[in-house]
Design a protein around this motif. Structure first.
Motif, PDB file in Angstrom:
ATOM      1  N   LYS A   1       5.060  10.370   5.093  1.00 44.78           N
ATOM      2  CA  LYS A   1       5.791   9.227   6.089  1.00 44.78           C
ATOM      3  C   LYS A   1       5.886   8.034   5.382  1.00 44.78           C
ATOM      4  N   ILE A   2       7.009   7.707   5.205  1.00 42.84           N
ATOM      5  CA  ILE A   2       7.197   6.281   4.574  1.00 42.84           C
ATOM      6  C   ILE A   2       7.014   5.269   5.383  1.00 42.84           C
ATOM      7  N   PHE A   3       6.750   5.273   6.930  1.00 45.01           N
ATOM      8  CA  PHE A   3       6.259   4.061   7.240  1.00 45.01           C
ATOM      9  C   PHE A   3       4.894   4.088   7.773  1.00 45.01           C
ATOM     10  N   ALA A   4       4.068   5.055   7.342  1.00 45.41           N
ATOM     11  CA  ALA A   4       2.742   5.135   7.704  1.00 45.41           C
ATOM     12  C   ALA A   4       2.012   4.483   6.569  1.00 45.41           C
ATOM     13  N   LEU A   5       0.900   3.482   6.956  1.00 44.13           N
ATOM     14  CA  LEU A   5       0.186   2.980   6.121  1.00 44.13           C
ATOM     15  C   LEU A   5      -0.599   3.617   5.168  1.00 44.13           C
ATOM     16  N   GLU A   6      -1.086   4.699   5.567  1.00 47.54           N
ATOM     17  CA  GLU A   6      -1.922   5.738   4.774  1.00 47.54           C
ATOM     18  C   GLU A   6      -1.133   6.294   3.545  1.00 47.54           C
ATOM     19  N   THR A   7       0.282   6.527   3.574  1.00 50.11           N
ATOM     20  CA  THR A   7       0.988   6.825   2.467  1.00 50.11           C
ATOM     21  C   THR A   7       0.797   5.611   1.311  1.00 50.11           C
ATOM     22  N   TYR A   8       0.978   4.574   1.802  1.00 47.10           N
ATOM     23  CA  TYR A   8       1.043   3.530   0.736  1.00 47.10           C
ATOM     24  C   TYR A   8      -0.528   3.360   0.057  1.00 47.10           C
ATOM     25  N   ILE A   9      -1.403   3.485   1.138  1.00 47.27           N
ATOM     26  CA  ILE A   9      -2.863   3.540   0.536  1.00 47.27           C
ATOM     27  C   ILE A   9      -2.965   4.557  -0.418  1.00 47.27           C
ATOM     28  N   LYS A  10      -2.397   5.753  -0.196  1.00 42.22           N
ATOM     29  CA  LYS A  10      -2.698   6.961  -0.959  1.00 42.22           C
ATOM     30  C   LYS A  10      -2.013   6.891  -2.247  1.00 42.22           C
ATOM     31  N   TYR A  11      -0.905   6.544  -2.198  1.00 45.58           N
ATOM     32  CA  TYR A  11      -0.055   6.313  -3.406  1.00 45.58           C
ATOM     33  C   TYR A  11      -0.002   4.953  -3.844  1.00 45.58           C
ATOM     34  N   SER A  12      -1.136   4.098  -3.964  1.00 46.05           N
ATOM     35  CA  SER A  12      -1.218   2.695  -4.338  1.00 46.05           C
ATOM     36  C   SER A  12      -1.100   2.573  -5.914  1.00 46.05           C
ATOM     37  N   TYR A  13      -1.417   3.596  -6.494  1.00 43.63           N
ATOM     38  CA  TYR A  13      -0.990   3.644  -7.907  1.00 43.63           C
ATOM     39  C   TYR A  13       0.221   3.638  -8.263  1.00 43.63           C
ATOM     40  N   ILE A  14       1.192   4.260  -7.464  1.00 44.87           N
ATOM     41  CA  ILE A  14       2.601   4.066  -7.886  1.00 44.87           C
ATOM     42  C   ILE A  14       3.162   2.722  -7.292  1.00 44.87           C
ATOM     43  N   VAL A  15       2.566   2.229  -6.336  1.00 47.76           N
ATOM     44  CA  VAL A  15       2.968   0.923  -5.948  1.00 47.76           C
ATOM     45  C   VAL A  15       2.552  -0.145  -6.831  1.00 47.76           C
ATOM     46  N   ALA A  16       1.359   0.297  -7.594  1.00 43.69           N
ATOM     47  CA  ALA A  16       0.746  -0.941  -8.602  1.00 43.69           C
ATOM     48  C   ALA A  16       1.596  -0.812  -9.838  1.00 43.69           C
ATOM     49  N   LEU A  17       2.095   0.270 -10.329  1.00 44.38           N
ATOM     50  CA  LEU A  17       3.001   0.434 -11.366  1.00 44.38           C
ATOM     51  C   LEU A  17       4.347  -0.333 -11.110  1.00 44.38           C
ATOM     52  N   ALA A  18       4.646   0.044  -9.769  1.00 43.86           N
ATOM     53  CA  ALA A  18       6.217  -0.598  -9.196  1.00 43.86           C
ATOM     54  C   ALA A  18       5.881  -2.219  -9.668  1.00 43.86           C
ATOM     55  N   ALA A  19       4.709  -2.689  -8.954  1.00 45.49           N
ATOM     56  CA  ALA A  19       4.586  -4.221  -9.111  1.00 45.49           C
ATOM     57  C   ALA A  19       4.621  -4.634 -10.889  1.00 45.49           C
ATOM     58  N   ILE A  20       3.842  -3.904 -11.303  1.00 46.39           N
ATOM     59  CA  ILE A  20       3.743  -4.204 -12.701  1.00 46.39           C
ATOM     60  C   ILE A  20       5.192  -4.069 -13.564  1.00 46.39           C
ATOM     61  N   VAL A  21       5.746  -3.341 -13.235  1.00 43.54           N
ATOM     62  CA  VAL A  21       7.223  -2.931 -13.825  1.00 43.54           C
ATOM     63  C   VAL A  21       8.015  -4.027 -13.388  1.00 43.54           C
ATOM     64  N   ILE A  22       8.015  -4.527 -12.137  1.00 43.89           N
ATOM     65  CA  ILE A  22       8.919  -5.541 -11.513  1.00 43.89           C
ATOM     66  C   ILE A  22       8.629  -6.946 -12.250  1.00 43.89           C
ATOM     67  N   SER A  23       7.172  -7.050 -12.307  1.00 37.00           N
ATOM     68  CA  SER A  23       6.518  -8.421 -12.917  1.00 37.00           C
ATOM     69  C   SER A  23       7.218  -8.359 -14.363  1.00 37.00           C
ATOM     70  N   ILE A  24       7.280  -7.373 -15.160  1.00 37.37           N
ATOM     71  CA  ILE A  24       7.793  -7.227 -16.580  1.00 37.37           C
ATOM     72  C   ILE A  24       9.457  -7.551 -16.700  1.00 37.37           C
ATOM     73  N   LEU A  25       9.944  -6.742 -15.732  1.00 33.06           N
ATOM     74  CA  LEU A  25      11.338  -6.944 -15.806  1.00 33.06           C
ATOM     75  C   LEU A  25      11.893  -8.185 -15.475  1.00 33.06           C
ATOM     76  N   ALA A  26      11.081  -9.004 -14.509  1.00 34.03           N
ATOM     77  CA  ALA A  26      11.508 -10.255 -14.079  1.00 34.03           C
ATOM     78  C   ALA A  26      11.197 -11.411 -15.068  1.00 34.03           C
ATOM     79  N   TRP A  27      10.127 -11.087 -16.045  1.00 33.15           N
ATOM     80  CA  TRP A  27       9.658 -12.141 -17.021  1.00 33.15           C
ATOM     81  C   TRP A  27      10.828 -11.607 -18.387  1.00 33.15           C
ATOM     82  N   VAL A  28      11.324 -10.400 -18.573  1.00 29.16           N
ATOM     83  CA  VAL A  28      12.240 -10.281 -19.566  1.00 29.16           C
ATOM     84  C   VAL A  28      13.619 -10.757 -19.165  1.00 29.16           C
ATOM     85  N   SER A  29      13.956 -10.792 -17.807  1.00 30.47           N
ATOM     86  CA  SER A  29      15.089 -11.483 -17.387  1.00 30.47           C
ATOM     87  C   SER A  29      15.415 -12.873 -17.826  1.00 30.47           C
ATOM     88  N   GLU A  30      13.905 -13.690 -17.669  1.00 29.65           N
ATOM     89  CA  GLU A  30      14.257 -15.050 -17.848  1.00 29.65           C
ATOM     90  C   GLU A  30      14.051 -15.240 -19.405  1.00 29.65           C
TER      91      GLU A  30
END
Length: 135
Positions: A2-31
């Protein structure tokens, strides 16, 4: 899933964390590669997103010290993102607002996304102890 369920994001928080790290790295690389202009607001936001991603993916994210540090670091990022975003609203009120020619790097849109992302990461860190219950 369920994409709009908070439990989904808590359960898959490792994926969210990896996405945040990748976004940060890509943003730094772009600058650092010169694709975008140097912006102190953006630097803070991308760094905070990366740090919060690292805290969220770490095994000690449930500890009170990690939660406290994430709130301190995250609040700093939220304040910076809110200030940058408000400058856009100030321009809208003055009638001088104009989107960047390249909409993908528009500071008004990116600061709004950073604001939402940082708050979301803080929330997931605060509820990281619920992850074990959902697995």
């Amino acid at each position: 899933m369920k994409i709009f369920a908070l439990e989904t994001y808590i359960k898959y928080s490792y994926i969210v964390a990896l996405a945040a790290i990748v976004i940060s790295i890509l943003a730094w690389v772009s600058e650092l590669s010169g694709m975008v202009y140097v912006c102190p607001y953006c630097r803070v936001q991308r760094t905070v997103i990366g740090i919060l991603g690292i805290i969220l993916i770490s095994p000690f994210s449930y500890h009170w010290i990690a939660r406290f540090m994430s709130m301190v670091i995250g609040t700093f990022g939220v304040v910076v993102a809110a200030n940058q975003h408000f400058m856009g609203w100030k321009k809208i009120s003055a009638g001088t607002f104009q989107f960047n020619d390249n909409i993908v790097i528009d500071p008004f849109l990116l600061s709004g996304l950073a604001l939402a992302g940082i708050i979301g990461l803080i929330y997931l860190i605060l509820f990281s102890d619920k992850r074990q219950e959902l697995d």
